[in-house]
Design a protein around this motif. Structure first.
Motif, PDB file in Angstrom:
ATOM      1  N   HIS A  65      38.821 -18.940   7.507  1.00 34.23           N
ATOM      2  CA  HIS A  65      37.506 -20.135   6.301  1.00 34.23           C
ATOM      3  C   HIS A  65      37.850 -21.321   6.231  1.00 34.23           C
ATOM      4  CE1 HIS A  65      37.572 -16.179   4.512  1.00 34.23           C
ATOM      5  NE2 HIS A  65      38.262 -15.535   5.092  1.00 34.23           N
ATOM      6  N   ILE A  66      37.182 -22.075   6.188  1.00 35.25           N
ATOM      7  CA  ILE A  66      37.424 -23.464   5.832  1.00 35.25           C
ATOM      8  C   ILE A  66      37.371 -23.686   4.808  1.00 35.25           C
ATOM      9  CG2 ILE A  66      36.252 -25.423   6.474  1.00 35.25           C
ATOM     10  CD1 ILE A  66      34.755 -24.392   8.967  1.00 35.25           C
ATOM     11  N   ASP A  67      37.742 -24.952   4.101  1.00 36.46           N
ATOM     12  CA  ASP A  67      38.544 -25.275   3.246  1.00 36.46           C
ATOM     13  C   ASP A  67      37.019 -26.395   2.663  1.00 36.46           C
ATOM     14  OD1 ASP A  67      38.863 -26.588   0.754  1.00 36.46           O
ATOM     15  OD2 ASP A  67      41.419 -27.250   1.128  1.00 36.46           O
ATOM     16  N   TRP A  68      35.914 -25.991   2.499  1.00 35.28           N
ATOM     17  CA  TRP A  68      34.773 -26.563   2.651  1.00 35.28           C
ATOM     18  C   TRP A  68      35.227 -28.702   1.818  1.00 35.28           C
ATOM     19  CZ3 TRP A  68      32.474 -27.608   6.887  1.00 35.28           C
ATOM     20  CH2 TRP A  68      31.736 -26.486   7.195  1.00 35.28           C
ATOM     21  N   LYS A  69      36.180 -28.098   0.608  1.00 40.01           N
ATOM     22  CA  LYS A  69      35.991 -28.979  -0.511  1.00 40.01           C
ATOM     23  C   LYS A  69      37.197 -30.624   0.319  1.00 40.01           C
ATOM     24  CE  LYS A  69      36.837 -28.728  -4.937  1.00 40.01           C
ATOM     25  NZ  LYS A  69      36.770 -27.627  -6.276  1.00 40.01           N
ATOM     26  N   TRP A  70      38.444 -29.996   1.333  1.00 38.95           N
ATOM     27  CA  TRP A  70      38.794 -31.092   1.410  1.00 38.95           C
ATOM     28  C   TRP A  70      37.775 -31.054   2.743  1.00 38.95           C
ATOM     29  CZ3 TRP A  70      44.038 -30.252   3.686  1.00 38.95           C
ATOM     30  CH2 TRP A  70      44.458 -31.056   3.771  1.00 38.95           C
ATOM     31  N   THR A  71      36.690 -30.592   3.393  1.00 39.28           N
ATOM     32  CA  THR A  71      36.397 -31.317   4.665  1.00 39.28           C
ATOM     33  C   THR A  71      35.533 -32.443   3.677  1.00 39.28           C
ATOM     34  OG1 THR A  71      36.643 -29.319   5.739  1.00 39.28           O
ATOM     35  CG2 THR A  71      34.299 -30.709   6.170  1.00 39.28           C
ATOM     36  N   ALA A  72      34.221 -32.065   2.795  1.00 40.39           N
ATOM     37  CA  ALA A  72      33.199 -32.764   1.801  1.00 40.39           C
ATOM     38  C   ALA A  72      34.469 -34.354   2.144  1.00 40.39           C
ATOM     39  CB  ALA A  72      33.363 -32.237   0.587  1.00 40.39           C
ATOM     40  N   ARG A  73      35.600 -34.002   1.444  1.00 43.62           N
ATOM     41  CA  ARG A  73      36.302 -35.491   0.437  1.00 43.62           C
ATOM     42  C   ARG A  73      36.444 -35.539   1.937  1.00 43.62           C
ATOM     43  NH1 ARG A  73      39.427 -33.010  -2.105  1.00 43.62           N
ATOM     44  NH2 ARG A  73      41.161 -32.223  -0.347  1.00 43.62           N
ATOM     45  N   GLU A  74      36.629 -35.554   2.963  1.00 42.41           N
ATOM     46  CA  GLU A  74      37.326 -35.995   3.744  1.00 42.41           C
ATOM     47  C   GLU A  74      35.789 -37.199   4.679  1.00 42.41           C
ATOM     48  OE1 GLU A  74      39.958 -37.297   5.758  1.00 42.41           O
ATOM     49  OE2 GLU A  74      40.638 -35.622   3.996  1.00 42.41           O
ATOM     50  N   ILE A  75      34.830 -36.186   4.568  1.00 44.58           N
ATOM     51  CA  ILE A  75      33.016 -36.934   5.667  1.00 44.58           C
ATOM     52  C   ILE A  75      32.961 -37.790   4.017  1.00 44.58           C
ATOM     53  CG2 ILE A  75      30.931 -36.118   5.311  1.00 44.58           C
ATOM     54  CD1 ILE A  75      31.610 -33.923   6.632  1.00 44.58           C
ATOM     55  N   ALA A  76      33.448 -37.355   2.942  1.00 39.11           N
ATOM     56  CA  ALA A  76      33.027 -39.032   2.166  1.00 39.11           C
ATOM     57  C   ALA A  76      32.633 -39.885   2.008  1.00 39.11           C
ATOM     58  CB  ALA A  76      33.299 -38.873   1.007  1.00 39.11           C
TER      59      ALA A  76
END
Length: 129
Positions: free
Chosen positions: A100-111
């Motif tokens: 499972h991928i933590d999309w919230k964290w990933t989105a924060r990093e890409i932001a």
């Protein structure tokens, strides 16, 4: 082109096109009004929309002039990031279901590579690099 702050994504091309439409409409309206009544004034709604859209384009700077720059609604950001990662191949197609991928964290990093602008009180991300 019509768009609203209910849209998940908006193209900077559409904003620029709307600015051009409003400028043309307001110019034509002003000519008509001035012929009928030299003291007449323009509709505040269209003028306010034009001002707001010009401010968005100004804040975006060179990002706005890149062809097809996408503005992504803040509430749609995580879904957008997931789709982006899949489209560019960062997520393997055969990824096991138990991972499972933590999309919230990933989105924060890409932001970190994005900035935000507001359209009628709603924040939109756009790429700033």
């Amino acid at each position: 082109m019509r768009f609203s702050n209910h849209d998940d994504t908006i193209s900077s091309d559409d904003i620029i096109e709307r600015i051009e439409e409003l400028e043309s409409e307001l110019e034509s309206e002003l000519e008509t009004l001035k012929d009928a009544d030299p003291e007449a004034e323009l509709d505040d709604g269209d003028a306010a929309e034009l001002k707001n859209l010009k401010e968005i384009i100004e804040k975006m700077g060179s990002a706005a002039t890149r062809e097809h720059e996408t503005l992504i609604r803040e509430s749609y950001w995580e879904d957008y990031v997931e789709q982006l990662c899949e489209e560019i191949g960062d997520i393997p197609k055969d990824l096991p279901a138990y991972i499972h991928i933590d999309w919230k964290w990933t989105a924060r990093e890409i932001a970190m590579d994005y900035s935000t602008v507001e359209l009628d009180g709603i924040s939109y991300y756009y790429r700033n690099c």
